[in-house]
Scaffold this active site. Structure first.
Site: not given
Length: 503
Positions: A391-392, A434
Site C-alpha cells: 500500500d501507499l 490504497d
C-alpha cells in the site's frame, strides 16, 4: 421487378397508343436523364429504319432549347415547320423519305412536332416526338389539344413510375435498416457492426463504395474499420489523418439531414486532398449529378461527441442523393453509433466485473479467484509463487491535504508502475482503498525482490510498503498465505523498512 424496370414497358405502351389512336406512324420518347442533364431516346415506335436511326441518341438541353421555344409554340405543343430549322446542325435527326404534299396544310417530311411531358412540379420529364401522320396533314388545333392532353397523361404515368421506383428504393432502405437493427445488438464487436452497416448502405441506398472509420480516443486518429467497394489496405483508407483534419468538412452550410455533402472544389479548399487520395469515378454532369462530391456522416455518442465517420461514394445512379436518401443514411449512421456505444458499454460492464474502475487493475473478486487457483496449482505441481501485499504510505494525509482527486491520481500512477514492473504471467490487483496485491508466478525471494526494486525505483511520492509470502513454503491455503503477507506489510510499515518477507 422494380418499379423503374417497368418504365420501358410503360413508355412503349404510351408510344403505341399515340400511334394507333391518333394516327402517327412514328412516335419517339426522349426521356430526361438528370444524371447527365440531357435527353436520350429510350423508345421508338415506327419502322426498323427509324428505330435504327434514333434509338439511344442523345440531345443536350441547349439543343432542345432551340426547338422547345416560343417561336414554335402552338397550343402547348411545338411545331417546327419545314425550312425553319437546319436539321443538319442537330446531333441527330430523322427525315422520312417521302414527297412533300403540294396543298396548304400538308405535312412536310421535314416538319417536326414535339409534345413536352412535364412533372407536376413544372420541370421536364421527357419530350414526345410524333411524325408521319397517317392523313399526311399538319394537325388542326383540335388535334393538337388532344395530343397535348395525351402527353400530359403520359407525363403523369412517367412521374408515377419514377416516384414508385424511388418509393420502392426507400422501402428497401427501411427493410435493410430494420434487418440490420435487429442484428446489431447481437454483433459482438464494433467491426462487425460497421461491416453490417456498410453493406446495408450499399444495398439499400445504392452507393458502391462505403467506408466506416472509428476515432481512436488516445491518438485522435480516424481508423478505417470496415468497408465495401474499397479494400481496407487501399491508400484512400490507410492515409493517416485525425478528426481535426476533416472537421472543416462538417460545416452546417453543407448539412442535409445530419449528413454533410460538399462539392469537390469546396472540399478541396477545406482539406488537403492528399490526405484522402481518392476521386469518384461514377460522375455525371449538370445540376442534379454527382460530380466528385464528398459525402460523410459523423457517428456520435450519447454526449454528442464524434466517435467516427461513414463515407459514401460512387452512387449507382450518378445522382446527388435526395433528402429522403440522406435521411435514411443518417438513420443507418445513428443505428451504427448506438450499437457501437452499446457494445462498448457491455464490454465495460464485463470488464468491471473483474476490474477496478479507477485503476483498471483486476479487482478483489478476481484476486480471490486467482489466489485460490494459484495455491491449488502450487500444491499440485509443487511450484511456488509469491504473494505481495502493498500500500501507499501516508495516503490518508495526501487525501486530507490535497483532496480526493490528488489521491485518485496517485493510485492511478502507482497502478501503472505496478503493471510496468510485472513479468509475463504476473498479475496486479487493487484489493481496497490504497491496498494492492501482486501474484508473482513461480517466483522465489530473489525474483520478488527484483520486481519490487523495479516498482520502488519508479515511485516518487508517496512511498510504498510491501509484505511478501510464498506458497507452499509459508502456507498451503489462500487465507493463511494472505494473512502472512498482510502481517509482513504492516511490519514493514511499523519498522519503516518498506519491505518484509515472511520469515
Amino acid at each position: 421487378m422494380r418499379a423503374d424496370e417497368n418504365l420501358p414497358d410503360l413508355l412503349a405502351a404510351i408510344a403505341r397508343t399515340i400511334a394507333d389512336s391518333l394516327g402517327f406512324e412514328t412516335v419517339v420518347v426522349n426521356l430526361y436523364r438528370p444524371a447527365w442533364n440531357d435527353f436520350t431516346v429510350t423508345t421508338v415506335h415506327g419502322s426498323p429504319v427509324v428505330h435504327k436511326a434514333l434509338m439511344g441518341q442523345v440531345r443536350t438541353i441547349a439543343e432542345w432549347d432551340t426547338l422547345i421555344c416560343d417561336a414554335f409554340h402552338r397550343r402547348g405543343a411545338y411545331h417546327v415547320p419545314a425550312g425553319s430549322y437546319e436539321w443538319e446542325q442537330a446531333s441527330y435527326s430523322y427525315v422520312p423519305v417521302a414527297e412533300p404534299g403540294g396543298a396548304p396544310g400538308d405535312w412536310h417530311p421535314e416538319d417536326a412536332l414535339f409534345l413536352p411531358m412535364r412533372h407536376s412540379g413544372g420541370h421536364l420529364l421527357g419530350i414526345l416526338s410524333v411524325d408521319e401522320p397517317v392523313h399526311r396533314r399538319r394537325p388542326s388545333d383540335d388535334e393538337l389539344d388532344v395530343l397535348v392532353s395525351v402527353a400530359d397523361h403520359a407525363a403523369l404515368a412517367v412521374q408515377a413510375a419514377q416516384e414508385a421506383a424511388e418509393a420502392a428504393r426507400h422501402r428497401l432502405a427501411l427493410e435493410q435498416l430494420l434487418d440490420i437493427s435487429s442484428r446489431l445488438t447481437a454483433e459482438p464487436a464494433a467491426d462487425e457492426i460497421l461491416r453490417a452497416v456498410c453493406r446495408g448502405v450499399r444495398d439499400a441506398l445504392g452507393f458502391e463504395h462505403v467506408a466506416a472509420q472509428l476515432l481512436d480516443p488516445e491518438s485522435g486518429r480516424l481508423e478505417a474499420r470496415a468497408a465495401v467497394g474499397w479494400n481496407l489496405d487501399e491508400p484512400a483508407l490507410t492515409s493517416e489523418f485525425v478528426l481535426g483534419d476533416v472537421e472543416p468538412l462538417l460545416d452546417p452550410a453543407f448539412e442535409v439531414s445530419g449528413c454533410f455533402l460538399l462539392p469537390d472544389d469546396e472540399a478541396a479548399q477545406r482539406i488537403s486532398i492528399t490526405s484522402i487520395p481518392y476521386v469518384s469515378h461514377r460522375n455525371g454532369r449538370g445540376p442534379h449529378a454527382w460530380d466528385r462530391h464528398w459525402l460523410l456522416v459523423p457517428l456520435h455518442n450519447s454526449a454528442g461527441a464524434v466517435i467516427g465517420l461513414i463515407w459514401a461514394d460512387e452512387p449507382e445512379d450518378r445522382l446527388l442523393p435526395s433528402e429522403q436518401k440522406l435521411q435514411a443514411l443518417r438513420i443507418f449512421a445513428n443505428q451504427a453509433a448506438a450499437a457501437i456505444v452499446s457494445a462498448a458499454h457491455q464490454r465495460e460492464l464485463r470488464f468491471l466485473a473483474d476490474h477496478d474502475p479507477l485503476t483498471r487493475l483486476l479487482n478483489r473478486r478476481a484476486f480471490v479467484d486467482r489466489l485460490d487457483s494459484e495455491v491449488a496449482r502450487a500444491i499440485r505441481y509443487r511450484r511456488s509463487f509469491g504473494l505481495v501485499i502493498c500500500d501507499l504510505d501516508g495516503f490518508k494525509v495526501l487525501n486530507d491535504q490535497f483532496g480526493h482527486p490528488a489521491g485518485d491520481e496517485a493510485l492511478q500512477i502507482f497502478s501503472r508502475v505496478l503493471e510496468a514492473a510485472l513479468r509475463k504471467g504476473d498479475d496486479a490487483f487493487r484489493i481496497g482503498g490504497d491496498e494492492f496485491a501482486l501474484v508473482l508466478a513461480e517466483a522465489g525471494e530473489a525474483e520478488a525482490r527484483k520486481v519490487i526494486k523495479r516498482i520502488t525505483a519508479n515511485v516518487a511520492s508517496p512511498r510504498a510498503s510491501f509484505g511478501i509470502a510464498s506458497c507452499p513454503e509459508h502456507a498451503r491455503d489462500a487465507q493463511t498465505l494472505f494473512r502472512l503477507a498482510d502481517e509482513a506489510l504492516y511490519e514493514a510499515k511499523r519498522t519503516g523498512s518498506g519491505l518484509e518477507f515472511v520469515a
